[in-house]
Each structure stands twice: as structure tokens, then as C-alpha cells.
Design a protein around this motif. Structure first.
Motif, PDB file in Angstrom:
ATOM      1  N   ASP A 114       0.754  -1.167   0.108  1.00 37.50           N
ATOM      2  CA  ASP A 114       0.023   0.062   0.175  1.00 37.50           C
ATOM      3  C   ASP A 114       0.970   1.367   0.070  1.00 37.50           C
ATOM      4  O   ASP A 114       1.640   1.580   0.916  1.00 37.50           O
ATOM      5  CB  ASP A 114      -0.785  -0.056   1.194  1.00 37.50           C
ATOM      6  N   PRO A 115       0.680   2.144  -0.856  1.00 35.09           N
ATOM      7  CA  PRO A 115       1.720   3.213  -1.133  1.00 35.09           C
ATOM      8  C   PRO A 115       1.385   4.351  -0.003  1.00 35.09           C
ATOM      9  O   PRO A 115       2.278   5.438   0.417  1.00 35.09           O
ATOM     10  CB  PRO A 115       1.380   3.721  -2.537  1.00 35.09           C
ATOM     11  N   ARG A 116       0.014   4.272   0.575  1.00 35.25           N
ATOM     12  CA  ARG A 116      -0.548   5.409   1.476  1.00 35.25           C
ATOM     13  C   ARG A 116       0.643   5.799   2.587  1.00 35.25           C
ATOM     14  O   ARG A 116       0.892   6.862   3.075  1.00 35.25           O
ATOM     15  CB  ARG A 116      -1.569   5.361   2.055  1.00 35.25           C
ATOM     16  N   PRO A 117       1.073   4.739   3.558  1.00 35.93           N
ATOM     17  CA  PRO A 117       2.025   4.806   4.538  1.00 35.93           C
ATOM     18  C   PRO A 117       3.531   5.767   4.051  1.00 35.93           C
ATOM     19  O   PRO A 117       3.763   6.544   5.011  1.00 35.93           O
ATOM     20  CB  PRO A 117       2.345   3.549   5.054  1.00 35.93           C
ATOM     21  N   LEU A 118       3.873   5.131   3.045  1.00 30.54           N
ATOM     22  CA  LEU A 118       5.372   5.718   2.555  1.00 30.54           C
ATOM     23  C   LEU A 118       4.776   7.098   2.206  1.00 30.54           C
ATOM     24  O   LEU A 118       5.736   8.167   2.293  1.00 30.54           O
ATOM     25  CB  LEU A 118       5.677   4.789   1.560  1.00 30.54           C
ATOM     26  N   LEU A 119       4.010   7.359   1.469  1.00 24.88           N
ATOM     27  CA  LEU A 119       3.427   8.677   0.994  1.00 24.88           C
ATOM     28  C   LEU A 119       3.174   9.723   1.960  1.00 24.88           C
ATOM     29  O   LEU A 119       3.727  10.872   2.206  1.00 24.88           O
ATOM     30  CB  LEU A 119       2.334   8.767  -0.057  1.00 24.88           C
ATOM     31  N   ARG A 121       4.571   9.449   5.264  1.00 26.43           N
ATOM     32  CA  ARG A 121       5.962   9.813   5.802  1.00 26.43           C
ATOM     33  C   ARG A 121       6.523  10.630   4.916  1.00 26.43           C
ATOM     34  O   ARG A 121       7.557  11.496   5.575  1.00 26.43           O
ATOM     35  CB  ARG A 121       6.683   8.360   6.157  1.00 26.43           C
ATOM     36  N   THR A 122       6.734  10.525   3.804  1.00 29.84           N
ATOM     37  CA  THR A 122       7.451  11.422   2.966  1.00 29.84           C
ATOM     38  C   THR A 122       6.983  12.885   2.773  1.00 29.84           C
ATOM     39  O   THR A 122       7.771  13.758   3.131  1.00 29.84           O
ATOM     40  CB  THR A 122       7.305  10.687   1.377  1.00 29.84           C
ATOM     41  N   ALA A 123       5.637  12.753   2.785  1.00 28.47           N
ATOM     42  CA  ALA A 123       5.090  14.330   2.963  1.00 28.47           C
ATOM     43  C   ALA A 123       5.351  14.711   4.252  1.00 28.47           C
ATOM     44  O   ALA A 123       5.636  16.173   4.572  1.00 28.47           O
ATOM     45  CB  ALA A 123       3.707  14.205   2.950  1.00 28.47           C
ATOM     46  N   GLU A 124       5.252  14.074   5.375  1.00 27.96           N
ATOM     47  CA  GLU A 124       5.508  14.634   6.784  1.00 27.96           C
ATOM     48  C   GLU A 124       6.973  15.203   6.846  1.00 27.96           C
ATOM     49  O   GLU A 124       7.403  16.099   7.444  1.00 27.96           O
ATOM     50  CB  GLU A 124       5.249  13.606   7.803  1.00 27.96           C
ATOM     51  N   ALA A 125       8.053  14.445   6.082  1.00 25.72           N
ATOM     52  CA  ALA A 125       9.418  14.661   6.301  1.00 25.72           C
ATOM     53  C   ALA A 125       9.670  15.899   5.418  1.00 25.72           C
ATOM     54  O   ALA A 125      10.124  16.906   5.926  1.00 25.72           O
ATOM     55  CB  ALA A 125      10.235  13.668   5.653  1.00 25.72           C
ATOM     56  N   LEU A 126       8.937  16.163   4.456  1.00 25.80           N
ATOM     57  CA  LEU A 126       9.031  17.421   3.305  1.00 25.80           C
ATOM     58  C   LEU A 126       8.326  18.536   4.200  1.00 25.80           C
ATOM     59  O   LEU A 126       8.975  19.755   3.916  1.00 25.80           O
ATOM     60  CB  LEU A 126       8.451  17.240   2.185  1.00 25.80           C
ATOM     61  N   ASP A 127       7.355  18.294   4.706  1.00 23.23           N
ATOM     62  CA  ASP A 127       6.788  19.472   5.606  1.00 23.23           C
ATOM     63  C   ASP A 127       7.506  19.989   6.810  1.00 23.23           C
ATOM     64  O   ASP A 127       7.887  21.110   7.073  1.00 23.23           O
ATOM     65  CB  ASP A 127       5.377  19.028   6.096  1.00 23.23           C
ATOM     66  N   ARG A 154      15.001  12.243   6.261  1.00 21.02           N
ATOM     67  CA  ARG A 154      15.183  11.742   4.927  1.00 21.02           C
ATOM     68  C   ARG A 154      14.001  11.557   4.034  1.00 21.02           C
ATOM     69  O   ARG A 154      12.994  10.636   4.485  1.00 21.02           O
ATOM     70  CB  ARG A 154      16.017  10.131   5.109  1.00 21.02           C
ATOM     71  N   ALA A 155      14.092  11.732   2.701  1.00 19.36           N
ATOM     72  CA  ALA A 155      13.086  11.563   1.849  1.00 19.36           C
ATOM     73  C   ALA A 155      13.350  11.671   0.539  1.00 19.36           C
ATOM     74  O   ALA A 155      14.408  12.536   0.065  1.00 19.36           O
ATOM     75  CB  ALA A 155      12.032  12.563   2.207  1.00 19.36           C
ATOM     76  N   GLY A 156      12.873  11.050  -0.450  1.00 21.36           N
ATOM     77  CA  GLY A 156      13.104  10.902  -1.788  1.00 21.36           C
ATOM     78  C   GLY A 156      12.038  10.547  -2.553  1.00 21.36           C
ATOM     79  O   GLY A 156      11.051   9.775  -2.391  1.00 21.36           O
ATOM     80  N   VAL A 157      11.745  11.514  -3.660  1.00 21.88           N
ATOM     81  CA  VAL A 157      10.584  11.414  -4.374  1.00 21.88           C
ATOM     82  C   VAL A 157      10.698  11.784  -5.817  1.00 21.88           C
ATOM     83  O   VAL A 157      11.272  12.981  -6.056  1.00 21.88           O
ATOM     84  CB  VAL A 157       9.062  11.971  -3.981  1.00 21.88           C
ATOM     85  N   VAL A 158      10.352  10.885  -6.640  1.00 21.86           N
ATOM     86  CA  VAL A 158      10.331  11.345  -8.275  1.00 21.86           C
ATOM     87  C   VAL A 158       8.885  11.027  -8.675  1.00 21.86           C
ATOM     88  O   VAL A 158       8.661  10.223  -8.715  1.00 21.86           O
ATOM     89  CB  VAL A 158      11.644  10.614  -9.232  1.00 21.86           C
ATOM     90  N   LEU A 159       8.150  12.091  -9.277  1.00 15.96           N
ATOM     91  CA  LEU A 159       6.778  11.886  -9.932  1.00 15.96           C
ATOM     92  C   LEU A 159       6.962  12.407 -11.285  1.00 15.96           C
ATOM     93  O   LEU A 159       7.130  13.205 -11.418  1.00 15.96           O
ATOM     94  CB  LEU A 159       6.016  12.913  -9.074  1.00 15.96           C
TER      95      LEU A 159
END
Length: 227
Positions: A114-119, A121-127, A154-159
Motif C-alpha cells: 500500500d503506497p499510502r503509509p510511505l507517501l 511519511r514522505t510528506a511529513e518529512a518534506l513538511d 530523509r525523503a526521496g520522491v520522483v513524480l
């Protein structure tokens, strides 16, 4: 200038004015993400980069775990492209190849998550980083306070449209997702290890160790009559 006339009636011939040419359609700017297919990941310590295969032309270094596309090789040099279209040259030997290309449309993801937990955590780190950056630029905190506020983030995202690559800092891996599911894309550490753990020592060899030096005083050569 004599106006042309109709041969049968003798009346002046009226010519219709040519319609103005339609304006050319505007050309849309090229999308830097179009055609971007990551083939490697930058190692966990990052990589220095150069504008060309020349050590005298350094440029901005690459961040750890950044997905890149290897465009060309020239000896030990490798030309890479990032998701935003920026290109540079690096030591191609240090790039970490991804195990396989991401799943294509229509092919189910294996071992999907499920992508929602990692999404989240990534959004929280970026915020958290964005808020700390705002405080730093507004002068509400000093460098040490900013360092403490961002420590461990730590966060990493390529959209890219419906495709997304997310870095899972708890497992030291990049995940690929199609909006509904995530699958492991590339790992940054060995099996069973955490990215923050030090590397395991090399196993002891079976070679016979060298003998330790003697503990008694060294032998001295003395002449006759010496005490």
C-alpha cells in the motif's frame, strides 16, 4: 493601371482578397521528464559531478540515492541525466544499477504494498524540512537550530505522471508505484541491514597468525671479560 474586365460582359472583374494566414500554433516546451527512464541510483554517500569528462570542470554533486539515467560511457566516465533533465558526468563505476526496469502499464506489480503509509511519511518529512527552511530564511532560527530541526530527516520522491519513485528510509530502498501499489525498485543496503548500520567486519581468515615478538630481553653479544 487598367483593371481587368470580364470578356463577355465587359464589367470589371472583382478579385477576392486573400485570407490572412492562420497564426502558427504555439510550440509547447519540452517536458524534461518525458523519456526519463532511471537505470541507476547514486550511492549512499552521493557523487561528485563534472560538466564534462574533465576533472577541471566540476559542477554540483549528486544527492544520495538519486535515480539517474545513464546516457553514455567513456572509459570510467559516465554521462547521466536526472529527472529534471539536468545532465552531468560522474565516475560511472560507482553508480548502483537497478535490478530491473519498473513494471510497465498492464503488468501487475509483484510483492506490492500500500503506497499510502510511505507517501504520508514522505510528506511529513518534506513538511518538517519546509517549515525549518522557512524559519531559517526568515531569521527565526540559527544554523545550529536548523541542523537540529532537520536531523535524521530523509525523503526521496520522483513524480512522473502516474508513476512515482519513493525512498523508504526505514528499509534503505527505492519503491516504484503506479498509484495503487508499491514494489521494490532498488536497494541501497545488503539484505537484513539498516542503512544507518555500519558495515559488518570481514570474517576472520584461516591463515596462521604471525608469531608475537618474544617478551624476554633481546640477546646481546659481549666481548671477553664483560660483566
Amino acid at each position: 493601371m487598367t483593371q481587368p474586365r470580364n470578356a463577355d460582359t465587359g464589367t470589371p472583374t472583382v478579385r477576392a482578397a486573400a485570407a490572412p494566414a492562420a497564426p502558427a500554433a504555439p510550440v509547447a516546451p519540452a517536458d524534461p521528464l518525458s523519456g526519463f527512464h532511471p537505470t541507476h541510483v547514486v550511492p549512499q554517500d552521493g557523487l561528485p559531478a563534472w560538466e564534462g569528462p574533465d576533472l577541471s570542470r566540476p559542477t554540483s554533486p549528486l544527492d544520495p540515492f538519486l535515480p539517474v539515467e545513464l546516457l553514455a560511457r567513456r572509459g570510467e566516465w559516465g554521462e547521466i541525466r536526472c529527472a529534471n533533465g539536468w545532465t552531468a558526468w560522474v565516475d560511472g563505476r560507482l553508480l548502483v544499477a537497478v535490478p530491473q526496469p519498473p513494471p510497465t502499464a498492464g503488468r501487475p506489480l509483484t510483492r506490492a504494498e500500500d503506497p499510502r503509509p510511505l507517501l504520508d511519511r514522505t510528506a511529513e518529512a518534506l513538511d518538517r524540512y519546509r517549515q525549518a527552511s522557512r524559519d531559517r530564511t526568515a531569521g527565526r532560527c540559527d544554523t545550529e537550530t536548523f541542523r537540529q530541526a532537520t536531523h535524521g530527516l530523509r525523503a526521496g520522491v520522483v513524480l512522473d505522471g502516474e508513476r512515482v519513485w519513493l525512498y523508504d528510509d526505514t528499509a534503505g530502498r527505492w519503491m516504484y508505484g503506479d498509484g495503487a501499489r508499491l514494489a521494490t525498485y532498488a536497494v541501497a543496503a545488503g539484505p537484513g541491514s539498516h542503512p544507518d548500520e555500519p558495515a559488518a567486519p570481514h570474517p576472520a581468515t584461516s591463515e596462521t597468525p604471525e608469531p608475537s615478538p618474544p617478551t624476554h630481553p633481546p640477546t646481546r653479544i659481549v666481548g671477553p671479560g664483560a660483566p
